[in-house]
Design a protein around this motif. Sequence first.
Motif, PDB file in Angstrom:
ATOM      1  N   LYS A 202      40.448  53.345  71.539  1.00 53.07           N
ATOM      2  CA  LYS A 202      40.774  51.979  71.972  1.00 53.07           C
ATOM      3  C   LYS A 202      40.194  50.957  71.001  1.00 53.07           C
ATOM      4  O   LYS A 202      40.824  49.932  70.710  1.00 53.07           O
ATOM      5  CB  LYS A 202      40.231  51.736  73.384  1.00 53.07           C
ATOM      6  CG  LYS A 202      40.554  50.368  73.952  1.00 53.07           C
ATOM      7  CD  LYS A 202      42.044  50.186  74.161  1.00 53.07           C
ATOM      8  CE  LYS A 202      42.349  48.850  74.824  1.00 53.07           C
ATOM      9  NZ  LYS A 202      43.809  48.614  74.981  1.00 53.07           N
ATOM     10  N   LEU A 203      39.014  51.232  70.484  1.00 49.32           N
ATOM     11  CA  LEU A 203      38.389  50.319  69.528  1.00 49.32           C
ATOM     12  C   LEU A 203      39.265  50.145  68.302  1.00 49.32           C
ATOM     13  O   LEU A 203      39.559  49.011  67.881  1.00 49.32           O
ATOM     14  CB  LEU A 203      37.011  50.852  69.133  1.00 49.32           C
ATOM     15  CG  LEU A 203      36.310  50.106  68.000  1.00 49.32           C
ATOM     16  CD1 LEU A 203      35.927  48.698  68.426  1.00 49.32           C
ATOM     17  CD2 LEU A 203      35.076  50.878  67.528  1.00 49.32           C
ATOM     18  N   TYR A 204      39.719  51.247  67.704  1.00 53.43           N
ATOM     19  CA  TYR A 204      40.542  51.132  66.502  1.00 53.43           C
ATOM     20  C   TYR A 204      41.949  50.650  66.819  1.00 53.43           C
ATOM     21  O   TYR A 204      42.613  50.064  65.960  1.00 53.43           O
ATOM     22  CB  TYR A 204      40.554  52.464  65.751  1.00 53.43           C
ATOM     23  CG  TYR A 204      39.308  52.634  64.914  1.00 53.43           C
ATOM     24  CD1 TYR A 204      39.212  52.033  63.668  1.00 53.43           C
ATOM     25  CD2 TYR A 204      38.220  53.353  65.388  1.00 53.43           C
ATOM     26  CE1 TYR A 204      38.066  52.157  62.903  1.00 53.43           C
ATOM     27  CE2 TYR A 204      37.066  53.486  64.623  1.00 53.43           C
ATOM     28  CZ  TYR A 204      36.987  52.880  63.387  1.00 53.43           C
ATOM     29  OH  TYR A 204      35.843  52.986  62.633  1.00 53.43           O
ATOM     30  N   GLU A 205      42.389  50.855  68.030  1.00 52.53           N
ATOM     31  CA  GLU A 205      43.665  50.258  68.431  1.00 52.53           C
ATOM     32  C   GLU A 205      43.546  48.745  68.498  1.00 52.53           C
ATOM     33  O   GLU A 205      44.444  48.010  68.064  1.00 52.53           O
ATOM     34  CB  GLU A 205      44.094  50.825  69.795  1.00 52.53           C
ATOM     35  CG  GLU A 205      45.427  50.302  70.295  1.00 52.53           C
ATOM     36  CD  GLU A 205      45.785  50.869  71.655  1.00 52.53           C
ATOM     37  OE1 GLU A 205      46.081  50.076  72.587  1.00 52.53           O
ATOM     38  OE2 GLU A 205      45.762  52.110  71.790  1.00 52.53           O
ATOM     39  N   ASN A 206      42.413  48.248  69.033  1.00 53.89           N
ATOM     40  CA  ASN A 206      42.185  46.799  69.062  1.00 53.89           C
ATOM     41  C   ASN A 206      42.097  46.224  67.650  1.00 53.89           C
ATOM     42  O   ASN A 206      42.609  45.127  67.375  1.00 53.89           O
ATOM     43  CB  ASN A 206      40.902  46.486  69.821  1.00 53.89           C
ATOM     44  CG  ASN A 206      41.023  46.707  71.307  1.00 53.89           C
ATOM     45  OD1 ASN A 206      42.129  46.902  71.835  1.00 53.89           O
ATOM     46  ND2 ASN A 206      39.904  46.706  72.015  1.00 53.89           N
ATOM     47  N   LYS A 207      41.473  46.960  66.755  1.00 51.41           N
ATOM     48  CA  LYS A 207      41.363  46.478  65.378  1.00 51.41           C
ATOM     49  C   LYS A 207      42.741  46.354  64.729  1.00 51.41           C
ATOM     50  O   LYS A 207      43.071  45.324  64.114  1.00 51.41           O
ATOM     51  CB  LYS A 207      40.489  47.436  64.561  1.00 51.41           C
ATOM     52  CG  LYS A 207      39.014  47.469  64.940  1.00 51.41           C
ATOM     53  CD  LYS A 207      38.298  48.549  64.126  1.00 51.41           C
ATOM     54  CE  LYS A 207      36.838  48.694  64.521  1.00 51.41           C
ATOM     55  NZ  LYS A 207      36.020  47.570  64.068  1.00 51.41           N
ATOM     56  N   THR A 208      43.554  47.398  64.845  1.00 50.26           N
ATOM     57  CA  THR A 208      44.861  47.375  64.191  1.00 50.26           C
ATOM     58  C   THR A 208      45.795  46.352  64.847  1.00 50.26           C
ATOM     59  O   THR A 208      46.579  45.702  64.157  1.00 50.26           O
ATOM     60  CB  THR A 208      45.495  48.768  64.234  1.00 50.26           C
ATOM     61  OG1 THR A 208      45.508  49.257  65.590  1.00 50.26           O
ATOM     62  CG2 THR A 208      44.698  49.744  63.395  1.00 50.26           C
ATOM     63  N   ASN A 209      45.694  46.187  66.173  1.00 50.32           N
ATOM     64  CA  ASN A 209      46.515  45.158  66.835  1.00 50.32           C
ATOM     65  C   ASN A 209      46.136  43.762  66.346  1.00 50.32           C
ATOM     66  O   ASN A 209      47.007  42.911  66.126  1.00 50.32           O
ATOM     67  CB  ASN A 209      46.353  45.246  68.350  1.00 50.32           C
ATOM     68  CG  ASN A 209      47.031  46.466  68.939  1.00 50.32           C
ATOM     69  OD1 ASN A 209      47.903  47.079  68.313  1.00 50.32           O
ATOM     70  ND2 ASN A 209      46.639  46.853  70.141  1.00 50.32           N
ATOM     71  N   GLY A 210      44.846  43.528  66.189  1.00 49.26           N
ATOM     72  CA  GLY A 210      44.419  42.219  65.685  1.00 49.26           C
ATOM     73  C   GLY A 210      44.882  41.971  64.263  1.00 49.26           C
ATOM     74  O   GLY A 210      45.284  40.860  63.909  1.00 49.26           O
TER      75      GLY A 210
END
Length: 535
Positions: A202-210
Amino acid sequence: MIKRPDPSLTPMDQRGPSPWQSQQPPQGSALAKLIRLLLLVIIATLLVLPFTPFAGKIKTALKEIVAAAQKERVITREVERRIEVPREVVKEVVKEIVREVEVPAPPAPLPENFIPRKDVDVSSFYNGITIKTNLITEQGTYASLERKDPEAYKAEFQLSIRVPKASQTLPELSRINPQLPTLLPGLSTMLPTAKVSGFYHKLYENKTNGIQRDITRLNRILDRHNFFDCETILELTHPQTSRRALLVQSEMDVVADGSDGDRMPTLDEYIFMSDYYQPFTSYAWAKKTTTPNPLLARWEERLKKAKDQFNVKGLSADRNRELKATITQLGLEVAEMKARSSLIAEKDPFIVISLLFRPYATTNKHTPSIGDYAVVIHEAKMYPAICGDYGPSHKMGEASLRLAKTVNPSATPYRRPESDLKVTYLIFPGTAEKPNTPPNLGHWHQKCTTYLQELGSPDAAQTLHQWEDLFKKPEPPPAVATPPAAGTPPASSGTPAPAPSPSSPSPVPGSPPPATPSSGTSTPPTPAAPTTPKP
């Protein structure tokens, strides 16, 4: 016969001489004679003068006059030579003329028609991202039509990112910190059943979405350092004690937030004037004293200025909305300062957890919450702490200024103590104690020691760092009772003390004197209530 007038004569000439004109001799004959006489005298004088004594003097005088005239002409010529233009000035003029006559290179020939292009450029952004751009041009229709077609002028971004995989085995974790197997001997027991947490993905998903959102709007995107800020997040459970823990391997950024008037009535300006300072932390409790928050007066002044600006007439609608939002926010913060106290990052050891954890508190048993106990491991040292604040949902690895300076004395609000992924955050979910209370560092040490022992670290009490309470007041030395000298009667208070009964035990030095019944009564003293030992 009539004589015709001569047309070449004027009317006055045609009339002839006047009858009134007299026949007299010309008046200038006497003057002419006098002039002739003077000329004869001068000629005669010049002829006779060379034979007189004055001839030599006159000749000398004439030579001097001629010589003086010649000297004046020489001086005049020297002045004219000084006025001539110096050679240096002439050279400078020549240089300027050469520059002016330089012929510029001819411009490139004008294109005869449209030339398609396909250019590739490789560069690097400020944040370390390598960027490769392709510029493609093709022939279109008329400008008046193309400007209405969104496909005629567009940019297509393709950002290539390699999302890292999580470390999971003991050798992988030991590669980051070789001391982990020694400090946490229970890891070898828990890792076979450990799970890479969904929070990691979820952390890296948030990074890539941002990044996708920001690059579409041409905003500043996350830099390389903060993208790769988490090595792993593992969900651990000890098979014998069932103690759960969340292991996060990351770096350590610094937070300087928090204020508490009860413990610290003044605050260092260097701290609260930093760029991202906030006077509150997520871990807070009701105020215990009437001492105001050290930033209350400053915040009330800001609120007053915002209200004064809002009352000015003629402001734009956007400015009014901005001031109204500021007034609302400052009002809430002033009320919070008056009612509650927070952790102080400069004095209290705590860590910051990501906001991505908060929505899953009731659905994932390994979810950390504010107030949960944690142990921070750096190299061969372990530090007790609590989860004291929330941070951005796309970042991991942050601790208070006190914890950061203990790890690295060079740390500041602007300088992290550890930039590499060498910091282990071992969080014990579900261990928060309610209600929140001011920090009790001795109690924190005891609780973290217990949780480490439940994870298979029997020597945790000896290896865990012991924090000093910076706000603890020094205890006064105990009073020592001085026994009276032998043979000295006790001091008289005006009333003679009753003699002890033979069955009464002798008083123990330092113990309270026996109760004296009031006069006229024989009621025995009320026995003291039994004391209950503190838990």
